[in-house]
Write an enzyme that holds these catalytic residues in place. Structure first.
Site, short mmCIF file in Angstrom:
data_model
loop_
_atom_site.label_atom_id
_atom_site.label_comp_id
_atom_site.label_asym_id
_atom_site.label_seq_id
_atom_site.Cartn_x
_atom_site.Cartn_y
_atom_site.Cartn_z
N ARG A 227 -4.53 47.73 -19.41
CA ARG A 227 -6.01 46.52 -17.96
C ARG A 227 -4.92 45.85 -17.30
O ARG A 227 -3.87 44.94 -17.50
CB ARG A 227 -7.01 46.71 -18.51
CG ARG A 227 -8.51 45.91 -17.17
CD ARG A 227 -7.81 44.39 -17.32
NE ARG A 227 -8.86 43.64 -16.47
CZ ARG A 227 -8.66 42.62 -15.81
NH1 ARG A 227 -7.93 42.18 -16.01
NH2 ARG A 227 -9.72 42.03 -15.18
N VAL A 228 -5.25 46.09 -15.68
CA VAL A 228 -4.43 45.26 -14.90
C VAL A 228 -5.94 44.50 -14.13
O VAL A 228 -6.39 45.73 -13.47
CB VAL A 228 -3.49 45.95 -14.24
CG1 VAL A 228 -2.74 44.97 -12.62
CG2 VAL A 228 -1.95 46.34 -14.56
N GLY A 229 -5.20 43.36 -13.40
CA GLY A 229 -7.03 42.44 -13.07
C GLY A 229 -5.72 42.57 -11.63
O GLY A 229 -4.89 43.06 -11.26
N ASP A 230 -7.42 41.68 -10.92
CA ASP A 230 -6.73 41.74 -9.46
C ASP A 230 -5.55 40.65 -8.84
O ASP A 230 -4.81 40.34 -7.49
CB ASP A 230 -7.89 40.66 -9.25
CG ASP A 230 -8.60 39.62 -9.39
OD1 ASP A 230 -8.28 39.26 -11.38
OD2 ASP A 230 -8.17 38.33 -8.73
N THR A 250 -9.95 33.77 -8.60
CA THR A 250 -9.41 33.68 -10.06
C THR A 250 -11.61 34.23 -10.61
O THR A 250 -12.58 33.78 -9.67
CB THR A 250 -9.70 31.95 -10.45
OG1 THR A 250 -9.59 32.72 -12.38
CG2 THR A 250 -10.78 31.42 -10.55
N GLY A 253 -11.11 40.02 -12.31
CA GLY A 253 -11.09 40.99 -11.89
C GLY A 253 -11.41 41.92 -10.76
O GLY A 253 -11.57 42.32 -10.02
N1 ASP Z 1 -8.55 37.15 -12.76
C1 ASP Z 1 -8.41 37.20 -13.09
C2 ASP Z 1 -7.98 39.06 -14.03
O1 ASP Z 1 -9.24 39.61 -13.96
C3 ASP Z 1 -9.13 36.53 -14.56
C4 ASP Z 1 -8.52 34.81 -14.23
O2 ASP Z 1 -9.15 34.89 -13.98
O3 ASP Z 1 -8.70 35.19 -15.66
O4 ASP Z 1 -7.14 39.94 -14.59
#
Ligand code: ASP
Length: 335
Positions: A227-230, A250, A253
């Protein structure tokens, strides 16, 4: 109306005077920025500071910004500020959300995402990177040493090692114990809730008016492997336009990616919005398009004039604001 006309007349005279005095376009721009900001009430961010400014998400933003200003004092650019700030947080084994010590995915593997972007619109990114302690530095190498923007997985790891990064076990005992506990109590499902996010997103403006940004994270804890987030996605977790402003995100994502959040914030600023109003509009875009009862997203923005803004869906999001004279942890507005 008359007041507005007078103000515009004053601004024009200021530009002309700046030219006569030999002020750089940047200095003039900052003066205009402060004038414009002063005309806005109840809009979050401060008036232009005429000095370097750095904003970073969450509590760890305080130490990050301190490191960023250390880099600036050593003659570094805003991009150097970002990298120095990231490294201090990435190297903190106690932090459970960034770099070494980050909580692993549901298979017990720590995978890191990071990116950076500079005032010229150059960008570098790594995703699902294993065993490397400084993912944002690797992202900078991708930006500076390759014709690409993004490397992922094994390719990113191999590239990092080729660049001299030393493979390191990123799973600390504390994170491993948390993972084992999670497996017992959460029935092997990824956790997605409003407390579970602590990516560091950083935006910096140096004394020469160069804007840069960076974002680094271990992502949502106990996520599916791969999984890759934003955070490493240019336009989602981070976007910088050196002529306009920069934004970072933050939180969950998936919600940010579906609305291309950081790009949206910068585009709204391009259209004339104050960074605070732009963050609020981008949060509203999420609220209007999905059920947000179980998810948190926060945006942080800094414009070319040094004005900042921050806004989140739910309370609890804070950020560090640092200039040469002060450093404060500020609660973002929400709702
Ligand atoms: N934005 C991050 C993600 O979805 C998580 C985070 O902000 O801690 O990977």
């Amino acid at each position: 109306m008359n007041i507005e006309r007078n103000r515009r007349g004053f601004l024009k005279k200021l530009v002309a005077l700046g030219g006569v005095l030999g002020l750089s376009p940047f200095a003039i721009n900052r003066m205009l920025g402060s004038e414009i900001a002063r005309s806005e009430v109840d809009m979050g961010g401060d008036i232009a500071t005429m000095e370097a400014t750095m904003v970073s998400t969450w509590n760890h933003g305080m130490v990050a910004n301190k490191a960023g200003f250390g880099a600036l004092l050593n003659g570094g650019s805003s991009l150097d500020m970002i990298e120095a700030a990231a490294r201090i947080v990435e190297a903190d084994a106690e932090g459970l959300s960034v770099g070494i010590g980050g909580l692993p995915d549901r298979d017990g593997v720590v995978t890191l995402d990071a990116c950076c972007m500079d005032h010229k619109g150059r960008a570098g990114s790594v995703a699902c990177l294993e065993d490397i302690m400084y993912p944002l530095s690797v992202a900078r190498k991708v930006m500076e040493e390759t014709p690409h923007v993004m490397l992922v997985g094994d390719g990113a790891r191999t590239f990092a090692i080729d660049q001299g990064f030393v493979p390191t076990n990123l799973l600390t005992e504390k994170a491993r114990e948390a993972w084992i506990k999670w497996m017992e109590t959460h029935d092997y499902k990824p956790v997605i809730n409003i407390e579970n996010h602590d990516t560091i997103g950083m935006l910096a403006l140096d004394n020469e008016g160069r804007l840069s940004g960076g974002c680094t994270t271990s992502g949502v804890s106990f996520k599916m492997h791969g999984r890759v987030g934003d955070s490493p996605i240019i336009g989602a977790g981070l976007f910088v336009d050196g002529n306009v402003g920069a934004a970072t995100a933050t939180g969950l994502g998936e919600a940010v990616m579906r609305t291309v959040g950081s790009f949206l914030v910068v585009e709204l600023m391009r259209g004339g919005m104050h960074p605070q109003a732009a963050c609020e509009a981008a949060v509203k875009r999420i609220i209007d398009s999905m059920d947000v009862s179980e998810l948190q997203v926060g945006y942080l923005a800094l414009d070319k004039q040094g004005r900042y803004g921050a806004h989140a869906i739910h309370g609890g999001f804070n950020f560090a604001l640092t200039t040469a004279n002060s450093s404060d942890l500020i609660d973002a507005s929400h709702g």
